[in-house]
Write an enzyme that holds these catalytic residues in place. Structure first.
Site: not given
Lengths: 334, 551
Positions: A272-274, A277
């Protein structure tokens, strides 16, 4: 040392410049990776960045740039109790730096002289609340990379050795640059960079001539050149400050969050970092544009830099991941 | 870079004069970065009037270069003594044996040069294709190759003359230089910046207060020739007419004595067309796909390296029987703690604890060998032999960049032959490739067998071979030389089977008019990436690539 080449005088390379500005507006985006050929202005841009950043207020003499006296670590010596404004630190991490130099180590002077166990802070301490810049990041030694991964994740640096037990905050924006021909970057480290941009030499002859002209003016007519462009830099700095204020008031409609999620799903980016960010970067961009609400166009603009390094590698895709992101953005967001 | 320098030879005496001129320019303007001087140690290099400079060596430690705590004095006196590093001294730097410079040192030197421009002279004693790291050569303006200069050719350095304080350059001249750099195929923006500085320095050297066109010609010659990646044939029209003559050195190249190199450069158009079709980093991808395949060669057969390992900085670690202790680093780590430990234990003598132990590390490096196996038969391949040659040239350039060895095998008529045993000479490979004739049957099995033989030999010598097969896959000559299409295919399959068993890496590029299913089966047998070399149809490439990946 002469003053670095001014940020606003860099011709073109808009994506790289924008990505750096976005991290200045919201450091939580988490750093920029700049990949490109030699002589494209990668290191020039990073060195110019320092002049662009608004100053921060720190406790005088504090080795980790604490914002309040309560935050000064107990091992720090010589920290005063007044606050001073200092430029945002941009710390260079040179290749081949020893582990001791990065994390900090025993203070040799006091150990030998007084037989005292004292801590001498390293580069990570100096970079707290600022930027940590690694040129040729893809050539960095593995054990230093491991160390950085850990610190970048936790935001704290822990040194434990022979009864010396020190911990201090180390929150910094990681900026890396490199030439992909020299080697690949480990995926774990790649993931720690919020944004990723690819730079190339300008293809257009007039742009190239303009680059050379400005460089020549910088070399030979330094005073006048700096006067002209430092004013521009000051303008950008003021705009960054305004954007920081605007960011707090910015509205994020549900539809925008949905767009972000749909985009990341379509691209199949890991974790889920995408999404996080991309959302942060889009918000910072909207603030930079001084808009009141996040819209689809903001997401479109920053999607490539936020997502291109998070795709599964397709070793035989010719177009490169930037183009892949572009295609999917066109599909999903229209 | 020296590869291109070889394609554009300057006359020998000129190389010497250029080096002299470069040194004079550097004395006028240290901002030019420096000089990359390629020459073996000897009377010629000794005759070069190098400036008085701080000498650096690639194996120097950080303490010596950048300064730090002087441990010996510190321990002796009990007070901290800082020592200055060599880089803190002013004046020019000379890096000896620059071709051996490890990447970490190169990167740090580059950073140092960026922060405070100063003259760096790279003494490069490399043979063939050894060269200093590009990060350094990029940052120095000049290059001179003295390896073939004889003592007789030497001219005494010119002296004196008045040096003017400044020299002006017009906007049109700046534009001219930038255009020429682009026409030479130089991407980096440092090159035109250097050329402008060099032109100014030249003008100042001759006592002028402005840059003349002659200065520009000479400056571009000095800075661009070794950086160029293409020959500036058509200077774009917007450039003024006087930008047109390329530097004199380049103009002479075609009729110079080194005639063999020129015809080897394929037509730029062709090259560009092919470049558009072949992924730039094919070899990297090859490597990536190989590692993903996870087809380990099993245990055993420890890979020997035919080069000595490069020492890496020693590292805190445990002594586990394999590791070698780095005594100096260990003592260094233990030294600061001595007083504390003495107080704590109340015991005199040296206190070394487990945490102080540093172990040595070496980086072993097996050379890679690329075996180009080129189908030169008369079938469909002949129509596209030129393109196949162009493709190999592109791969060669990549191979050169990563210091790989290459070998060349061709098959046609009734059998295969090794045109070139493993070598690192780019020029030689290009020459053989250009001379490769076409025609006859397609003995694919024989080609594969020969390639496998070369690969096996190379592996015994400690290299990691990869076979790069360029063919249309329409095998029609069997192993025994008979013209039997069916048996030829069966033989080719069995040859591929044998290759797979030996565990050689391979890559298949289809040079046929249309992608061949037989070849794709062969690629499956080899577990090799399959890539069609289409004409100008990227959609077809994409589908072929997809198919290759789907396997």
């Amino acid at each position: 040392m002469t003053a670095p080449f001014p940020f606003s005088a860099i011709v073109g390379q808009d994506e790289m410049k924008l990505s750096m500005i976005l991290t200045a507006i919201d450091p939580a985006i988490g750093g920029v990776l700049v990949f490109g050929d030699r002589g494209t202005g990668k290191s020039t841009a990073v060195r110019a960045l320092a002049a662009l950043l608004p100053p921060i207020s720190v406790v005088r003499g504090c080795p980790v740039n604490s914002a309040t006296t309560a935050e000064v670590p107990d091992w720090a010596r010589g920290a005063g109790d007044t606050l001073v404004e200092v430029p945002t630190p941009v710390v260079d991490l040179p290749l081949g730096a020893s582990e001791d130099r990065v994390t900090g180590a025993l203070d040799i002077e006091r150990a030998l002289g007084a037989g005292e166990r004292a801590f001498q802070p390293g580069l990570l301490a100096r970079a707290n609340r600022g930027y940590l810049y690694i040129d040729e990041v893809n050539l960095l030694e593995d054990h230093i990379v491991d160390l950085l991964l850990d610190v970048a994740q936790s935001g704290r640096n822990l040194v434990e050795r022979d009864g010396l037990s020190i911990t201090h905050p180390a929150r910094f924006v990681l900026v890396g640059s490199g030439n992909p021909e020299e080697g690949e970057l480990r995926p774990q480290l790649l993931d720690r960079f919020g944004l990723s941009v690819e730079v190339a030499s300008p293809r257009d002859i007039d742009t190239r001539i303009e680059v050379i002209r400005r460089r020549d003016a910088y070399d030979n007519d330094h005073a006048a050149f700096m006067l002209r462009w430092q004013a521009e830099d000051a303008g950008v700095r003021a705009r960054i400050l305004t954007a920081r204020g605007a960011l707090r008031k910015l509205k994020t409609p549900d539809s925008a969050v949905r767009d972000v999620a749909a985009l990341c799903l379509a691209l199949g980016s890991d974790g889920l970092r995408g999404e996080l960010t991309l959302l942060k970067a889009a918000r910072a961009y909207a603030a930079w544009r001084n808009d009141t609400a996040l819209t689809r166009s903001h997401i479109k603009t920053v999607s490539a830099m936020a997502l291109r390094h998070r795709l599964r590698r397709d070793p035989l895709d010719e177009a490169g991941s930037g183009a892949r992101v572009g295609r999917v953005v066109a599909d999903v967001l229209g | 870079m020296p590869a291109w320098a070889a394609l554009w030879p300057t006359s020998l005496a000129e190389a010497w004069d250029n080096a002299l001129l470069a040194l004079r320019l550097l004395a006028v303007d240290p901002g030019l970065g420096g000089l990359h001087l390629r020459a073996r140690s000897g009377p010629v290099r000794d005759a070069m009037p190098l400036p008085v400079a701080t000498r650096l060596h690639p194996a120097m430690g950080d303490d010596a270069l950048f300064g730090g705590i002087d441990l010996t004095t510190t321990l002796a006196t009990g007070r901290v003594h800082q020592q200055t590093g060599l880089l803190d001294h002013d004046g020019p730097l000379i890096l000896t044996m620059a071709e051996r410079c490890p990447p970490e040192l190169a990167a740090r030197l580059a950073m140092h040069l960026d922060a405070a421009p100063r003259c760096l002279i790279l003494l490069d004693e490399g043979t063939d294709d050894e060269a200093p790291r590009a990060i350094l050569t990029e940052r120095v303006a000049f290059y001179a190759d003295l390896s073939d200069v004889a003592l007789n050719d030497l001219t005494p350095p010119t002296k004196g003359g008045t040096i003017s304080a400044t020299a002006t350059i017009t906007d049109a001249q700046v534009a001219q230089i930038t255009t020429l750099a682009a026409a030479c195929g130089i991407d980096s923006m440092r090159a035109p910046t250097f050329a402008i500085r060099a032109a100014r320095a030249l003008a100042r050297l001759s006592g002028n207060d402005h840059v003349t066109d002659e200065h520009i010609t000479v400056a571009c010659g000095l800075v661009f020739v070794h950086r160029a990646t293409q020959i500036p044939e058509n200077t774009p029209e917007e450039a003024p007419a006087d930008a047109d003559p390329p530097p004199p050195d380049t103009a002479q190249a075609p009729d110079s004595d080194d005639d063999t190199t020129m015809p080897d450069i394929p037509d730029t158009m062709l090259l560009d067309a092919i470049r558009a079709l072949i992924p730039d980093d094919l070899l990297d991808r090859l490597r990536a796909t190989r590692s993903k395949a996870g087809r380990g060669a099993g245990s055993g057969a420890a890979r020997r390296s035919n080069r000595r390992g490069r020492p890496l900085p020693s590292h805190r670690g445990k002594l586990d029987g394999n590791a070698r202790i780095d005594v100096v680093a260990t003592l260094r780590a233990a030294a600061p703690w001595q007083t504390i430990r003495r107080i704590e234990t109340g015991r005199d003598g040296l206190h070394v604890r487990a945490g102080d132990i540093h172990v040595r590390r070496f980086q072993e490096h097996a050379d890679r060998l690329l075996i180009f196996t080129v189908d030169a038969s008369g079938s469909a391949a002949i129509a596209r032999l030129a393109e196949a040659k162009g493709a190999v040239e592109l791969l060669l350039a990549q191979a050169y960049g990563r210091r790989d060895h290459v070998a060349l095998v061709s098959f046609r008529g009734s059998g295969a032959e090794i045109l070139l045993p493993p070598t690192r000479s780019l020029v030689q490979t290009k020459r053989r490739l250009a001379a490769l004739p076409g025609g006859g049957g397609t003995p694919l099995a024989a080609g594969l067998d020969t390639a496998a033989e070369v690969a096996a030999q190379a592996r015994r010598r400690g290299m990691t071979p990869t076979i790069c097969l360029l063919t249309d896959g329409r095998a029609n000559i069997a192993r025994d030389g008979s013209a039997d299409r069916v048996r030829a295919q069966v033989d080719a399959q069995s040859a591929a089977q044998a290759m797979r068993t030996s565990g050689f890496d391979a890559l298949i590029i289809d040079t046929g008019q249309r992608p061949s299913t037989q070849l794709r089966t062969l690629a499956q047998t080899l577990d090799a990436p399959y890539l069609a070399m289409p004409r100008a149809d990227s959609a077809r490439l994409a589908s072929a690539v997809d198919a290759a990946l789907a396997d």
